[in-house]
Write an enzyme that holds these catalytic residues in place. Structure first.
Site, PDB file in Angstrom:
ATOM      1  CB  SER A 196      -0.763  -0.045   1.145  1.00  0.00           C
ATOM      2  OG  SER A 196      -1.485  -1.166   1.208  1.00  0.00           O
TER       3      SER A 196
HETATM    4  N1  SAH Z   1      -1.436  -3.537   3.250  1.00  0.00           N
HETATM    5  C1  SAH Z   1      -0.527  -4.312   2.557  1.00  0.00           C
HETATM    6  C2  SAH Z   1      -1.083  -4.470   1.263  1.00  0.00           C
HETATM    7  C3  SAH Z   1      -2.079  -5.403   0.999  1.00  0.00           C
HETATM    8  S1  SAH Z   1      -2.446  -5.741  -0.563  1.00  0.00           S
HETATM    9  C4  SAH Z   1       0.933  -4.104   2.660  1.00  0.00           C
HETATM   10  O1  SAH Z   1       1.345  -3.054   3.216  1.00  0.00           O
HETATM   11  O2  SAH Z   1       1.563  -4.833   1.999  1.00  0.00           O
HETATM   12  C5  SAH Z   1      -4.062  -6.488  -0.334  1.00  0.00           C
HETATM   13  C6  SAH Z   1      -3.840  -7.765   0.318  1.00  0.00           C
HETATM   14  O3  SAH Z   1      -4.873  -8.492   0.462  1.00  0.00           O
HETATM   15  C7  SAH Z   1      -3.116  -8.888  -0.796  1.00  0.00           C
HETATM   16  O4  SAH Z   1      -1.820  -9.295  -0.325  1.00  0.00           O
HETATM   17  C8  SAH Z   1      -4.305  -9.913  -1.112  1.00  0.00           C
HETATM   18  O5  SAH Z   1      -3.525 -11.192  -1.532  1.00  0.00           O
HETATM   19  C9  SAH Z   1      -4.903  -9.874   0.209  1.00  0.00           C
HETATM   20  N2  SAH Z   1      -6.299 -10.461   0.019  1.00  0.00           N
HETATM   21  C10 SAH Z   1      -7.410 -10.463  -0.737  1.00  0.00           C
HETATM   22  N3  SAH Z   1      -8.452 -10.786  -0.464  1.00  0.00           N
HETATM   23  C11 SAH Z   1      -8.279 -11.269   0.848  1.00  0.00           C
HETATM   24  C12 SAH Z   1      -9.122 -12.300   1.469  1.00  0.00           C
HETATM   25  N4  SAH Z   1     -10.377 -12.484   1.322  1.00  0.00           N
HETATM   26  N5  SAH Z   1      -8.472 -12.582   2.558  1.00  0.00           N
HETATM   27  C13 SAH Z   1      -7.417 -12.243   2.981  1.00  0.00           C
HETATM   28  N6  SAH Z   1      -6.279 -11.453   2.318  1.00  0.00           N
HETATM   29  C14 SAH Z   1      -7.051 -11.131   1.262  1.00  0.00           C
END
Ligand code: SAH
Length: 220
Positions: A70
């Site tokens: 993010s």
């Molecule tokens: N805040 C994180 C970025 C997250 S990107 C950082 O700083 O790196 C969003 C993440 O959500 C991705 O890794 C994706 O795989 C995950 N994601 C998407 N759907 C999800 C779900 N249903 N349960 C858990 N994780 C999920």
């Protein structure tokens, strides 16, 4: 990993990080504890070495598996909005990704539970947090759409991927007075929303337009 790798040099140095913090201040982030975390968490260790020199730009970057780390402004904004109004004991994060948001948030709360659906991302995140000496996080490989019932109810829930509609299970796992930060909507039309659970209703505040990867069901 050496201390130098954590503290950073050149484009990952303290001065580069200070510039990012200054920029976030100018954009309206005012919680000093949050800004301090942005200054202290070495974002460059959460991305590929080749992208290290861009780690303190205020932008999302690829972390593999079609996912992104993010943008610092969004991490700061969500963390600030989650913490507003008091300290939090029990917090759930959905979408660990590379663990950057987790590392920023963890020391600001008592206990953090973090769920990620992509196993290799989760194990790397786990490793990095261990390396940073952060010990109040429990991780789970799974579908965060259903929350984490065993540790509910939560004072705060932060969702880092966008569902089309609000997942009901997360609302049920929120304490009265608890806050849920979640981007909602299809790609290109997402809105960051803060819900606060009241006795008989759910309060809804819009925090503006955002761009997140979609919240998906199941695991991989
Ligand atoms: N805040 C994180 C970025 C997250 S990107 C950082 O700083 O790196 C969003 C993440 O959500 C991705 O890794 C994706 O795989 C995950 N994601 C998407 N759907 C999800 C779900 N249903 N349960 C858990 N994780 C999920």
């Amino acid at each position: 990993m050496t201390d130098l790798r954590l503290s950073g040099i050149g484009m990952t140095s303290a001065r580069t990080r200070d510039r990012l913090v200054q920029r976030l201040r100018e954009q309206g982030i005012s919680n000093l504890a949050v800004l301090e975390r942005i200054r202290n968490v070495p974002r460059h260790i959460f991305v590929d070495e080749a992208l290290g020199s861009r780690a303190y730009e205020d932008t999302a970057l690829p972390i593999g598996y079609g996912q992104t780390i993010s943008q610092p402004y969004i991490v700061a904004r969500m963390t600030e909005a989650l913490l507003e109004g008091g300290t939090l004991d029990n917090v759930l994060e959905v979408g660990t990704g590379c663990g950057y948001q987790t590392a920023v948030l963890a020391p600001l709360v008592t206990r953090l539970y973090s769920i990620e659906r992509i196993e290799p991302l989760l194990s790397r995140a786990r490793e990095r947090l261990r390396e940073l000496g952060i010990r109040n996080v429990r991780f789970r490989h799974g579908d965060g759409t259903v929350g984490w019932k065993a540790h509910a109810p939560f004072d705060g829930i932060l969702v880092a991927a966008a569902p089309l509609t609000l997942p009901e299970a997360l609302v049920r796992q929120l304490k009265v007075g608890g806050r849920l930060l979640v981007p909602i909507g299809p790609e290109g039309e997402q809105e960051l929303v803060r819900f606060t659970r009241r006795e008989q209703r759910l309060e809804r505040e819009s925090l503006g337009g955002v761009a997140f990867v979609p919240l998906l069901g199941g695991t991989s």
